[in-house]
Design an enzyme around this catalytic site. Structure first.
Site, PDB file in Angstrom:
ATOM      1  N   LEU A 253      36.050  46.670  44.770  1.00 33.26           N
ATOM      2  CA  LEU A 253      37.072  47.536  45.355  1.00 33.26           C
ATOM      3  C   LEU A 253      38.236  46.694  45.859  1.00 33.26           C
ATOM      4  O   LEU A 253      38.045  45.756  46.622  1.00 33.26           O
ATOM      5  CB  LEU A 253      36.492  48.346  46.520  1.00 33.26           C
ATOM      6  CG  LEU A 253      37.482  49.237  47.272  1.00 33.26           C
ATOM      7  CD1 LEU A 253      38.019  50.336  46.357  1.00 33.26           C
ATOM      8  CD2 LEU A 253      36.839  49.845  48.513  1.00 33.26           C
ATOM      9  N   GLY A 260      47.374  47.719  42.260  1.00 35.76           N
ATOM     10  CA  GLY A 260      48.506  47.628  41.352  1.00 35.76           C
ATOM     11  C   GLY A 260      49.244  46.305  41.412  1.00 35.76           C
ATOM     12  O   GLY A 260      50.330  46.171  40.824  1.00 35.76           O
ATOM     13  N   GLY A 262      47.570  43.232  40.736  1.00 39.02           N
ATOM     14  CA  GLY A 262      46.865  42.225  39.946  1.00 39.02           C
ATOM     15  C   GLY A 262      45.705  41.549  40.645  1.00 39.02           C
ATOM     16  O   GLY A 262      45.105  40.617  40.093  1.00 39.02           O
ATOM     17  N   ALA A 265      42.207  41.678  38.688  1.00 34.24           N
ATOM     18  CA  ALA A 265      42.073  40.695  37.610  1.00 34.24           C
ATOM     19  C   ALA A 265      41.829  39.296  38.170  1.00 34.24           C
ATOM     20  O   ALA A 265      40.997  38.544  37.654  1.00 34.24           O
ATOM     21  CB  ALA A 265      43.335  40.704  36.736  1.00 34.24           C
ATOM     22  N   GLU A 287      27.023  47.059  36.510  1.00 34.40           N
ATOM     23  CA  GLU A 287      26.172  48.229  36.685  1.00 34.40           C
ATOM     24  C   GLU A 287      27.002  49.503  36.613  1.00 34.40           C
ATOM     25  O   GLU A 287      27.882  49.724  37.441  1.00 34.40           O
ATOM     26  CB  GLU A 287      25.470  48.147  38.045  1.00 34.40           C
ATOM     27  CG  GLU A 287      24.590  49.332  38.370  1.00 34.40           C
ATOM     28  CD  GLU A 287      24.007  49.251  39.759  1.00 34.40           C
ATOM     29  OE1 GLU A 287      23.464  50.261  40.232  1.00 34.40           O
ATOM     30  OE2 GLU A 287      24.090  48.174  40.382  1.00 34.40           O
TER      31      GLU A 287
END
Length: 431
Positions: A253, A260, A262, A265, A287
């Site tokens: 999370l 928004g 990055g 990533a 999972e």
């Protein structure tokens, strides 16, 4: 005969139909009044990550849940209050919590026979002990934020450019449950899951097979360096015979104020690099991943794999190979299924889709994989022929209609290509 209800004026009537009308009007009046005491819990719940005292009264720092059904039911409605506001404010770093419930009117003030929902009790079920309901006490906790430092080992530092604040610095840490204060901090952090992951559940952090990865922003306040919580990931290490482990991402999370930008990533890349450095890790999975997580993973794995020799442009048009699967597994801990998706994305990038022959070859390659579940259904149908009654067999045959298969396959293919193109565009913007 006398009829009346609460504040409804008394009316003298002499016939049954008039009584019914009076009673019906009374019921309608009551229903309308009760409806005024229903609130959308996604709107009523106000969340904040507070850095400065003025943030408490600043509506621009407030954000709201995407979901509240796990706490307030499928309809996500709370009954019994007008102007309901449920405040869950957290200090930005340590997540010390202020919990308050405010409203302009309560249903019992109008209808003494109707009970409101237990708003506070439901929140107390998920918010760990130690929160405050007093604004002054919360201000004192905010002053202690200078003492908060990120937990665990620093894995990665990166910067993000902001139009308003310039270059912002972020850190990713791997935390240990043995870090003083971490378990209590994690209990507060995981409460956000209930509001932003549709089927979230809390974990047993005492299990030593859990790994925790945290993202923090460094910022300045009155000349001091402080840290704000940005997001986190939990990973469970499963045993793989005879001497390997398979880390499985359980929860991930990025908190709404940071989405928004990055960070997802960056976090996933850092986690992959960490596990790639461990010889005992076989591969990394997730999972029950959401669609958004799958797209994020595709992006990260394509970035990793595009530099591998087996995925070079001159080899992509030869098809997915055992060399690709092996190199992705050995060097990047990527399993065969995920490596195949990476191959398809890179092949699409290397394919001239305006060339009919190249486009057709790519389309057939992807559809061959997508057709796998249909072939499995056909095999299962063949096995069932002997045990199905005639009417059941006809029903199953209808489900396997060839035309329907082709239509569904084409629909799946178009969806896949659309997702792949988004990944390719994102890769291109960061080249």
């Amino acid at each position: 005969m006398l009829a009346g209800c609460h504040s409804t004026p008394c009316v003298y009537v002499t016939d049954g139909s008039a009584v019914e009308r009076v009673l019906m009007d009374s019921v309608i009046f009551k229903v309308k009044k009760l409806a005024e005491y229903k609130c959308d819990t996604n709107e009523a719940l106000c969340l904040k990550l507070v850095r400065f005292p003025e943030d408490v009264e600043d509506d621009s720092t407030t954000f709201h849940p995407e979901y509240s059904h796990q706490i307030y039911g499928d309809d996500e409605v709370a009954f019994g209050y007008k102007g309901l506001q449920i405040q869950l404010f957290y200090t930005a770093g340590n997540l010390s919590t202020l919990f308050k419930v405010k409203y302009s009117s309560k249903v019992t003030e109008v209808f003494d026979c109707v009970e409101p929902d237990d708003i506070e009790g439901k929140i107390r079920e998920i918010v760990p002990a130690g929160f405050t309901c007093n604004a002054d006490d919360f201000s004192s906790l905010l002053e202690k934020e200078a003492n908060f430092k990120p937990f665990g080992t620093l894995l990665h530092t990166y910067t993000v450019h902001s139009e308003e604040a310039g270059e912002l610095t972020y850190q990713i840490h791997k935390a240990e449950v043995t870090c003083p204060g971490f378990l209590e901090y994690h209990e507060r952090l995981q409460t956000f899951l209930m509001w932003f992951i549709e089927t979230a559940s809390f974990i047993d952090a005492d299990d030593d097979r859990w790994d925790f990865f945290l993202v923090f922003e460094k910022y300045n306040k009155d000349g001091e360096t402080l840290y704000a919580t940005v997001g986190y990931m939990t990973v469970y290490n499963y045993y793989v015979y005879p001497d390997k482990t398979r880390p499985r991402v359980s929860q991930m999370l990025i908190l709404p104020p940071f989405q928004g930008e990055g960070h997802g990533a960056q976090l996933l890349e850092a986690v992959h690099r960490f596990y790639c450095s461990l010889p005992k890790v076989q591969d990394i999975t997730a999972e029950d991943p959401s669609d958004s997580y799958v797209k994020l993973r595709d992006f990260v794995l394509v970035k990793f794999c595009q530099g591998l020799q087996s995925f070079s442009a001159d080899k992509l048009h030869l098809g997915f190979s055992a060399d690709m699967a092996k190199e992705a597994q050995d060097k990047l801990k990527i399993n065969k299924k995920h490596a195949r998706r990476v191959y398809e994305i890179l092949r699409l990038r290397a394919t001239d889709m305006s060339d009919e022959e190249q486009a057709r070859a790519f389309r057939l390659e992807v559809k061959k994989r997508l057709f796998g579940p249909y072939r499995k259904n056909q095999r299962e149908l063949t096995k069932m022929r002997k045990c199905l009654r005639p009417e059941e067999l006809v029903s199953h045959m209808d489900q396997m209609d060839t035309q329907t298969q082709h239509e569904e396959l084409e629909k799946s293919y178009q969806g896949v290509v659309e997702d792949y193109r988004r990944i390719i565009e994102r890769i291109a913007t960061q080249a």
